[in-house]
Design a protein around this motif. Structure first.
Motif, short mmCIF file in Angstrom:
data_model
loop_
_atom_site.label_atom_id
_atom_site.label_comp_id
_atom_site.label_asym_id
_atom_site.label_seq_id
_atom_site.Cartn_x
_atom_site.Cartn_y
_atom_site.Cartn_z
N TYR A 75 3.72 24.99 -26.54
CA TYR A 75 4.29 25.30 -25.10
C TYR A 75 2.61 23.78 -24.38
CZ TYR A 75 0.31 28.61 -24.58
OH TYR A 75 -1.05 28.99 -23.98
N ALA A 76 2.92 23.45 -23.29
CA ALA A 76 2.40 22.33 -23.07
C ALA A 76 2.31 21.99 -21.39
CB ALA A 76 3.28 20.62 -23.64
N SER A 77 2.61 23.44 -20.73
CA SER A 77 1.91 23.13 -19.54
C SER A 77 2.19 25.25 -19.14
CB SER A 77 3.39 22.87 -18.48
OG SER A 77 4.48 23.20 -19.39
N TYR A 78 2.62 24.60 -18.08
CA TYR A 78 2.03 26.36 -17.27
C TYR A 78 3.43 26.93 -17.32
CZ TYR A 78 2.22 30.40 -14.19
OH TYR A 78 2.64 31.75 -13.62
N ASP A 79 4.27 26.45 -16.80
CA ASP A 79 6.22 26.67 -16.82
C ASP A 79 6.28 26.92 -17.84
OD1 ASP A 79 6.16 26.52 -14.08
OD2 ASP A 79 6.76 24.92 -14.34
N GLN A 80 6.33 26.12 -19.28
CA GLN A 80 6.22 26.43 -20.86
C GLN A 80 5.87 27.67 -21.33
OE1 GLN A 80 5.76 22.85 -22.67
NE2 GLN A 80 7.57 21.34 -21.56
N ALA A 81 4.69 27.76 -21.06
CA ALA A 81 4.39 29.05 -21.84
C ALA A 81 4.69 30.06 -21.00
CB ALA A 81 2.56 28.63 -20.81
N LEU A 82 4.73 29.85 -19.76
CA LEU A 82 5.61 31.16 -18.92
C LEU A 82 6.84 31.70 -19.36
CD1 LEU A 82 5.38 33.61 -16.78
CD2 LEU A 82 6.50 32.05 -15.09
N TYR A 83 7.68 30.70 -20.09
CA TYR A 83 8.78 31.18 -21.00
C TYR A 83 8.98 31.35 -21.95
CZ TYR A 83 13.14 29.36 -23.27
OH TYR A 83 14.05 30.19 -23.43
N HIS A 84 7.64 31.22 -22.35
CA HIS A 84 7.13 31.61 -23.97
C HIS A 84 6.51 32.99 -24.33
CE1 HIS A 84 9.13 27.89 -26.26
NE2 HIS A 84 8.03 27.23 -25.82
N PHE A 85 5.68 33.01 -23.19
CA PHE A 85 5.22 34.37 -22.76
C PHE A 85 6.41 35.47 -23.09
CE2 PHE A 85 3.84 37.83 -20.28
CZ PHE A 85 2.62 38.29 -21.10
N LEU A 86 7.13 35.27 -21.70
CA LEU A 86 8.10 36.06 -20.87
C LEU A 86 8.88 36.83 -22.51
CD1 LEU A 86 9.30 34.85 -17.58
CD2 LEU A 86 8.12 37.11 -18.12
N ASN A 87 9.39 35.12 -23.21
CA ASN A 87 10.40 35.58 -24.56
C ASN A 87 9.09 36.51 -25.06
OD1 ASN A 87 13.10 34.10 -24.46
ND2 ASN A 87 11.78 32.66 -24.37
N THR A 88 8.45 35.50 -25.37
CA THR A 88 7.16 37.21 -26.30
C THR A 88 7.39 38.44 -26.30
OG1 THR A 88 6.24 35.33 -27.38
CG2 THR A 88 4.81 36.99 -26.86
N VAL A 89 7.19 38.52 -25.29
CA VAL A 89 6.79 40.37 -24.83
C VAL A 89 8.13 41.33 -24.08
CG1 VAL A 89 4.95 39.53 -23.72
CG2 VAL A 89 6.92 39.95 -22.06
N ASN A 90 9.59 40.50 -24.45
CA ASN A 90 10.38 41.43 -24.58
C ASN A 90 11.56 41.07 -22.96
OD1 ASN A 90 11.28 39.71 -26.85
ND2 ASN A 90 10.10 41.96 -28.07
N VAL A 91 11.50 40.18 -22.06
CA VAL A 91 10.97 40.53 -20.97
C VAL A 91 12.95 40.67 -20.74
CG1 VAL A 91 11.52 40.06 -18.02
CG2 VAL A 91 8.83 40.32 -19.32
N GLU A 92 13.43 41.75 -19.86
CA GLU A 92 14.82 42.17 -20.13
C GLU A 92 15.46 41.05 -18.83
OE1 GLU A 92 16.15 46.26 -20.38
OE2 GLU A 92 15.06 46.40 -22.28
N ASN A 93 16.55 40.44 -18.74
CA ASN A 93 16.81 39.93 -17.72
C ASN A 93 16.18 38.58 -17.23
OD1 ASN A 93 19.54 42.28 -17.80
ND2 ASN A 93 18.21 43.34 -17.10
#
Length: 117
Positions: A75-93
């Motif tokens: 990632y290279a921004s907060y929004d990108q980091a949040l997207y990858h974080f949510l994918n990494t921790v498997n947030v449903e929906n």
């Protein structure tokens, strides 16, 4: 999640565990932006986007669980980091609650985004 209002690249998105039978909490995972030197150690990943992950070795040695950190180009921004974080921790929906992250804007400048005649 926290983000510096003045320097948006200075952010932290984390996952902690708060045991019910013990005081305190354990940081299991943290996605950070580049925030500079850490505890006077210039050769750390803190000058670039980086990820901290808890390890059993750190916990058993009595260190902070997420000690260290590894540089990332994920990632290279907060929004990108949040997207990858949510994918990494498997947030449903995720798409239901974070639709704006799923459909990220393309990085075109204003001139390229203007309507054509």
């Amino acid at each position: 999640m926290r983000i510096n209002e003045t320097f948006r690249e200075n952010f932290s998105i984390g996952l902690t565990h708060s045991p019910s039978d013990e005081p305190g909490e354990l940081c299991l995972l943290r996605f950070n932006g580049p925030h500079g030197e850490f505890l006077g150690a210039p050769n750390t990943p803190h000058f670039v986007y980086h990820i901290h992950r808890a390890t059993s070795e750190s916990i058993l040695a009595g260190f902070r669980p997420e000690r260290g950190g590894k540089a990332t180009s994920l990632y290279a921004s907060y929004d990108q980091a949040l997207y990858h974080f949510l994918n990494t921790v498997n947030v449903e929906n995720m798409q239901e609650f974070f639709a704006d992250l799923i459909q990220m804007d393309l990085a075109f400048n204003q001139e390229q985004n203007r309507e054509l005649p």
